[in-house]
Design a protein around this motif. Structure first.
Motif, PDB file in Angstrom:
ATOM      1  N   SER A  43       7.466  -5.672  -5.214  1.00 41.68           N
ATOM      2  CA  SER A  43       8.437  -4.943  -4.385  1.00 41.68           C
ATOM      3  C   SER A  43       8.181  -5.207  -2.904  1.00 41.68           C
ATOM      4  N   ALA A  44       6.910  -5.281  -2.531  1.00 44.28           N
ATOM      5  CA  ALA A  44       6.558  -5.545  -1.134  1.00 44.28           C
ATOM      6  C   ALA A  44       7.047  -6.919  -0.700  1.00 44.28           C
ATOM      7  N   ARG A  45       6.931  -7.914  -1.567  1.00 45.10           N
ATOM      8  CA  ARG A  45       7.435  -9.263  -1.230  1.00 45.10           C
ATOM      9  C   ARG A  45       8.942  -9.240  -1.031  1.00 45.10           C
ATOM     10  N   ARG A  46       9.664  -8.531  -1.907  1.00 45.69           N
ATOM     11  CA  ARG A  46      11.127  -8.451  -1.775  1.00 45.69           C
ATOM     12  C   ARG A  46      11.529  -7.758  -0.477  1.00 45.69           C
ATOM     13  N   LYS A  55       0.812  -1.212   0.000  1.00 45.72           N
ATOM     14  CA  LYS A  55       0.000   0.000   0.000  1.00 45.72           C
ATOM     15  C   LYS A  55       0.852   1.271   0.000  1.00 45.72           C
ATOM     16  N   LEU A  56       2.151   1.135   0.260  1.00 51.35           N
ATOM     17  CA  LEU A  56       3.029   2.299   0.288  1.00 51.35           C
ATOM     18  C   LEU A  56       3.267   2.828  -1.122  1.00 51.35           C
ATOM     19  N   PRO A  57       3.445   4.156  -1.274  1.00 50.40           N
ATOM     20  CA  PRO A  57       3.706   4.712  -2.604  1.00 50.40           C
ATOM     21  C   PRO A  57       4.968   4.097  -3.215  1.00 50.40           C
ATOM     22  N   GLY A  58       4.878   3.744  -4.484  1.00 55.29           N
ATOM     23  CA  GLY A  58       6.021   3.177  -5.186  1.00 55.29           C
ATOM     24  C   GLY A  58       6.239   1.698  -4.931  1.00 55.29           C
ATOM     25  N   MET A  59       5.395   1.102  -4.115  1.00 57.62           N
ATOM     26  CA  MET A  59       5.538  -0.320  -3.800  1.00 57.62           C
ATOM     27  C   MET A  59       4.346  -1.072  -4.366  1.00 57.62           C
TER      28      MET A  59
END
Length: 197
Positions: A23-26, A15-19
Motif C-alpha cells: 500500500s505504501a508503494r502505491r 509505518k502508518l496504521p493500515g499501510m
C-alpha cells in the motif's frame, strides 16, 4: 527501485496504521506522479499539523487549541465525563454524535504484558477534574478487551469513594472490539445502553 529518497518515503508510509509495504508503494507512486497536486500539499499539511496541534491539558484530546474545542464548548453537559482509552476513541464518539458531555483520555489501558501500570495512565488529571465538583457521572467507555475490562474495574474501585455515578458502555461493543473501528450506530447503541459499573 527508484533511489534512496523513494525507498525512504515508502518505508515511512509503511509505518502508518493500515499501510503495509505494498500500500505504501502505491501511495508513494500516486504522490510522486503528481507532486504539486498531491505531495506538496500533504507535506505542507503535515508540517502545519506538527507545528499547531497540541495535547489538551484538560482532557488529553489533540487540537490546535488548549483547552481543546470540546472542552471549551459551552453547550456540553459538564456534569458527564466520558473516559476513553485514546484520542481515536474520543474522535469515534464525536463522529457518532452520541455523547454531549466532556471527555477524558487515559492514554492507554492497564496491561501487565505490555508493562503499563496505573502510573502510566492519565489518572491524576481525572481525579482533579472530579474533585472540582461539577462532574456527576463518569462513563467508562473502554474497549471490551481484557485490558479494557481490567482498567474499568480498577477505575471503578478508584472512583467509587468520590461519590460520582460510574457507568460503563453496554451492548454493542463486541468482546475484543476497539471503539475507534466500530460504526456510528453500534457506538450510539453502546453509549445509550450504559449501565452501572
Amino acid at each position: 527501485m527508484g533511489g534512496p529518497e523513494i525507498d525512504h518515503l515508502i518505508a515511512l508510509l509503511a509505518k502508518l496504521p493500515g499501510m503495509g509495504p505494498r500500500s505504501a508503494r502505491r501511495a508513494a507512486l500516486k504522490m510522486l506522479q503528481q507532486p504539486e497536486a498531491r505531495m506538496l500539499p500533504l507535506a505542507s499539511a503535515l508540517a502545519e499539523a506538527a507545528r499547531a496541534v497540541k495535547v489538551c491539558a484538560d482532557c488529553g484530546n489533540l487540537d490546535s487549541r488548549d483547552p481543546c474545542s470540546v472542552c471549551i464548548d459551552q453547550h456540553r453537559d459538564r456534569s458527564v465525563l466520558c473516559v476513553v482509552e485514546g484520542v481515536g476513541d474520543l474522535w469515534a464518539l464525536e463522529r457518532a454524535m452520541v455523547h454531549h458531555g466532556l471527555y477524558h483520555v487515559l492514554g492507554g489501558t492497564l496491561s501487565a504484558l505490555s508493562g503499563v501500570g496505573p502510573e502510566d495512565l492519565n489518572v491524576q488529571t481525572l481525579l482533579a477534574r472530579i474533585a472540582e465538583g461539577e462532574v456527576r457521572e463518569v462513563i467508562l467507555a473502554l474497549g471490551a478487551t481484557v485490558d479494557g475490562a481490567t482498567t474499568a474495574h480498577w477505575l471503578t474501585d478508584l472512583l467509587r469513594p468520590t461519590g460520582v455515578a460510574i457507568t460503563r458502555v453496554g451492548q454493542g461493543v463486541p468482546i475484543g472490539g476497539a471503539l475507534d473501528v466500530l460504526d456510528d450506530g453500534t457506538l450510539a447503541a453502546a453509549l445509550r445502553s450504559r449501565r452501572s459499573a
